[in-house]
Design a protein around this motif. Sequence first.
Motif, short mmCIF file in Angstrom:
data_model
loop_
_atom_site.label_atom_id
_atom_site.label_comp_id
_atom_site.label_asym_id
_atom_site.label_seq_id
_atom_site.Cartn_x
_atom_site.Cartn_y
_atom_site.Cartn_z
N THR A 208 11.18 4.15 -56.37
CA THR A 208 10.87 3.68 -55.03
C THR A 208 11.98 4.56 -54.27
O THR A 208 11.68 5.23 -53.23
CB THR A 208 10.93 2.46 -54.90
N TYR A 209 13.42 4.58 -54.68
CA TYR A 209 14.40 4.99 -53.72
C TYR A 209 14.38 6.37 -53.98
O TYR A 209 15.14 7.13 -53.09
CB TYR A 209 15.67 4.26 -54.12
N HIS A 210 13.72 7.07 -54.63
CA HIS A 210 13.50 8.79 -54.72
C HIS A 210 12.40 8.94 -53.50
O HIS A 210 12.49 10.24 -53.24
CB HIS A 210 13.02 9.03 -56.03
N HIS A 211 11.66 8.00 -53.15
CA HIS A 211 10.57 8.35 -52.39
C HIS A 211 11.02 8.88 -50.83
O HIS A 211 11.85 8.15 -50.30
CB HIS A 211 9.44 7.18 -52.03
N PRO A 212 10.57 9.97 -50.24
CA PRO A 212 11.36 10.58 -49.05
C PRO A 212 11.15 9.57 -47.90
O PRO A 212 11.75 9.17 -47.12
CB PRO A 212 10.31 11.82 -48.75
N ALA A 213 9.81 8.82 -47.88
CA ALA A 213 9.57 7.83 -46.60
C ALA A 213 10.25 6.62 -46.97
O ALA A 213 10.86 6.01 -45.88
CB ALA A 213 8.19 7.45 -46.91
N ILE A 214 10.87 6.08 -47.88
CA ILE A 214 11.63 5.08 -48.39
C ILE A 214 13.05 5.33 -47.85
O ILE A 214 13.67 4.60 -47.04
CB ILE A 214 11.40 4.30 -49.76
N GLN A 215 13.42 6.75 -48.23
CA GLN A 215 14.70 6.87 -47.76
C GLN A 215 14.75 7.14 -46.09
O GLN A 215 15.78 6.72 -45.53
CB GLN A 215 15.13 8.34 -48.37
N GLN A 216 13.62 7.71 -45.59
CA GLN A 216 13.61 7.75 -44.23
C GLN A 216 13.81 6.58 -43.59
O GLN A 216 14.46 6.15 -42.62
CB GLN A 216 12.27 8.35 -43.70
N VAL A 217 13.08 5.53 -44.02
CA VAL A 217 13.19 4.01 -43.52
C VAL A 217 14.64 3.60 -43.67
O VAL A 217 15.07 2.90 -42.46
CB VAL A 217 12.14 3.21 -44.05
N ILE A 218 15.19 3.83 -44.78
CA ILE A 218 16.37 3.29 -44.84
C ILE A 218 17.69 3.88 -43.82
O ILE A 218 18.53 3.42 -43.34
CB ILE A 218 17.15 3.35 -46.26
N ALA A 219 17.34 4.97 -43.79
CA ALA A 219 18.04 5.91 -42.77
C ALA A 219 17.99 5.52 -41.28
O ALA A 219 18.84 5.29 -40.68
CB ALA A 219 17.79 7.54 -42.91
N ASN A 220 16.77 5.41 -41.09
CA ASN A 220 16.27 4.54 -39.61
C ASN A 220 16.95 3.35 -39.42
O ASN A 220 17.61 3.01 -38.23
CB ASN A 220 14.87 4.75 -39.44
N ALA A 221 16.98 2.43 -40.38
CA ALA A 221 17.62 1.14 -40.38
C ALA A 221 18.99 1.28 -40.24
O ALA A 221 19.69 0.47 -39.53
CB ALA A 221 17.23 0.33 -41.47
#
Length: 250
Positions: A208-221
């Motif tokens: 899951t943490y390799h997924h670009p959209a998941i990484q985007q959410v964490i960066a946004n957060a």
Amino acid sequence: MTQPQRDLRLTVWNEYRHEKENPKVSAVYPQGIHQVIADGLRAHGFTGVQTATLDEPQHGLTDEVLDNTDVLVWWGHKAHADVSDEVAAKVVTRVLGGMGLIVLHSGHFSKVFKLLMGTGCDLKWREGNDKERLWVVNPAHPIAQDVGEYIELEAEEMYGEHFDIPAPDELVFVSWFSGGEVFRSGCTFTRGSGKIFYFRPGHETYPTYHHPAIQQVIANAAHWARPTASAPRSFGHRPIPLEQLPETQS
């Protein structure tokens, strides 16, 4: 192009137990979940990223580390009880003082999150390769920026309602699972001067943490949770009033 965030100091904390004990997990995260999350943040322009893990002295969260942390990212699962009460209390104090906190997946049961929520934080769960679709229910929220209408994960652990948390300040994502359950999977809270984001996906056996959209959410957060100027918090006995009080009648 994302601009570097040289002024924001991030610490990614991880138990780092599953990766050392379970070959299935180490195959997905050979350097640890924390390293993949940290690399994702660096790819989004954050330059002040460090990591800490459970088995380091003071769980890697010394006063020096916390003094140099603006936002703490927390992943825990099988060893919540191994986090010392002293360190958990210290993290809670820092959050109340303004440090941002991003709690991932099974960190909902961590001492830190439960202390900050004041509830049991329990839920339903199932490891069954469910498809997960995280719907953006607050498109204007900064944490949802550049994510799209939804995020789809082909296989994840299911979390289902009821999620025993206080009503969130804001709800950013709601998950639907192919088994039929739904879950409040992106929740914000304010505690003291600190901002908290709980984000559901991230079971250790899935990439899951390799997924670009998941990484985007964490960066946004991380952007969203950064400390901001706030009114001073003052407590305790006030023997001297701001205004002159009438003399007490004898």
